[in-house]
Design an enzyme around this catalytic site. Structure first.
Site, PDB file in Angstrom:
ATOM      1  N   HIS A  77     111.314 137.082  23.049  1.00 33.01           N
ATOM      2  CA  HIS A  77     111.289 138.551  22.996  1.00 33.01           C
ATOM      3  C   HIS A  77     111.043 139.054  21.570  1.00 33.01           C
ATOM      4  CE1 HIS A  77     113.912 138.422  26.881  1.00 33.01           C
ATOM      5  NE2 HIS A  77     112.679 137.989  27.077  1.00 33.01           N
ATOM      6  N   HIS A 235     108.110 142.978  32.296  1.00 39.30           N
ATOM      7  CA  HIS A 235     108.808 141.971  31.489  1.00 39.30           C
ATOM      8  C   HIS A 235     108.043 140.655  31.469  1.00 39.30           C
ATOM      9  CE1 HIS A 235     112.029 140.270  29.165  1.00 39.30           C
ATOM     10  NE2 HIS A 235     111.814 139.165  29.860  1.00 39.30           N
ATOM     11  N   ASP A 239     107.002 138.571  28.216  1.00 41.42           N
ATOM     12  CA  ASP A 239     107.232 137.133  28.011  1.00 41.42           C
ATOM     13  C   ASP A 239     105.927 136.406  27.672  1.00 41.42           C
ATOM     14  OD1 ASP A 239     109.967 136.987  28.346  1.00 41.42           O
ATOM     15  OD2 ASP A 239     109.868 136.500  30.485  1.00 41.42           O
ATOM     16  N   HIS A 262     107.166 130.798  31.587  1.00 40.24           N
ATOM     17  CA  HIS A 262     107.013 130.218  30.255  1.00 40.24           C
ATOM     18  C   HIS A 262     106.254 128.881  30.271  1.00 40.24           C
ATOM     19  CE1 HIS A 262     109.295 133.280  28.319  1.00 40.24           C
ATOM     20  NE2 HIS A 262     110.358 133.063  29.055  1.00 40.24           N
TER      21      HIS A 262
HETATM   22 ZN    ZN Z   1     111.941 137.296  28.925  1.00 39.32          ZN
END
Ligand code: ZN
Length: 302
Positions: A77, A235, A239, A262
């Site tokens: 973040h 969000h 990311d 991720h």
């Molecule tokens: Zn995140």
């Protein structure tokens, strides 16, 4: 476009998501071409880890960087805020082993960077120009990047959950200010059963409704509700930017993700970098040496 750093150092303290303990960190202005570097004292010695793809040591739940006895957790973040605002060079001095979670979004980091002010440095910024498409898949998850005139993102998620469902952001151009207006306030989210499992494993001890959108089988449990109806997919884009920040330069290309995460983001980065026919690094000419002596120019100091 020139490289940018912050105008002066600035510190912040918050709760670590995994430890549940307070952590302090300080952002320092960085030299031209130094990139984003995490720095901490370990056993009386200063150790540094560069925010580069080869420093990634874990992508489960959050992105961790490591090397030389230093591990830094939950970096994405803060990296998203630096990348979203366009900060190329900064040294992050860390008092613990993770970046604090703050409110689960990148809003506090944006506030911090803006409070420090932004300096343009007398050196051109490089940009990774995508020359041909590359795609990574994992079952129904997929991510690709293809040539485009500017940096664009399309992202879709699909959860069989009544509060989320399918959410998509189409062809978002990451121009100046877009990260701050559209993405930085979107918080991380998790499901109650996952949160309990993490707690049982001794993880996410700092996780609470103050820094995570928590959902049970039917609804969002946070009393204040959502900040925007599509906060979940926003969000995800946040990311993604935090992960792309490891490239160390903006992309000229269109990233398209379907149910990414991720691990998949990192896979795209390594696939891309492993094939030099897919991209080129473009840069303007360096300014003459006498300019390098000139003081950096203040762009904004909100
Ligand atoms: Zn995140």
């Amino acid at each position: 476009m020139r490289q940018r750093t912050i105008a002066e150092k600035i510190s912040c303290t918050g709760i670590g998501l995994h430890s549940g303990a307070p952590v302090e960190f300080t952002l320092h202005p960085g030299r031209i071409d130094s990139g984003i570097v995490f720095s901490a004292e370990r056993a009386g010695q200063r150790v540094e880890v560069a925010a580069r793809p080869e420093s990634v040591v874990a992508t489960r739940h959050a992105t961790s960087l490591g090397g030389l006895g230093l591990t830094v957790g939950t970096v994405e973040h803060l990296l998203a805020a630096l990348y979203g605002i366009g900060i190329d060079n900064v040294r992050i001095e860390l008092g613990g082993s993770e970046i604090p979670i703050m409110d689960g979004s990148a809003a506090s980091f944006v506030f911090l960077i803006r409070a420090a002010g932004i300096y343009e440095q007398p050196a051109p910024r490089r940009c990774l120009k995508v020359r041909r498409p590359i795609e990574v898949t994992d079952g129904a998850r997929r991510i690709r990047v293809e040539p485009a005139r500017s940096f664009r993102v399309s992202y879709a998620i699909d959860f069989s959950h009544p509060a989320i469902g399918r959410q998509a952001i189409e062809n978002l151009e990451l121009g100046e200010g877009v990260f701050e207006r559209k993405l930085c306030r979107a918080r991380t989210f998790g499901f109650l059963h996952e949160v309990h499992a993490l707690w049982r494993a001794g993880l996410a001890r700092g996780g609470s409704l103050d820094n995570t959108i928590v959902l049970d089988e039917r609804r969002v449990l946070n009393p204040e509700g959502l900040r925007m109806p599509d906060e979940f997919v926003r969000h995800k884009v946040l990311d993604l930017l935090g992960d792309l920040a490891l490239l160390g330069m903006p992309i000229q290309g269109h990233v398209k993700a379907e149910r990414g995460g991720h691990a998949l983001h990192q896979q795209l980065i390594s696939e891309l970098l492993s094939d030099p026919t897919c991209y080129e690094i473009v840069t303007g000419p360096r300014r003459p040496a006498f300019y390098a002596e000139a003081p950096a120019r203040l762009v904004s100091n909100a």
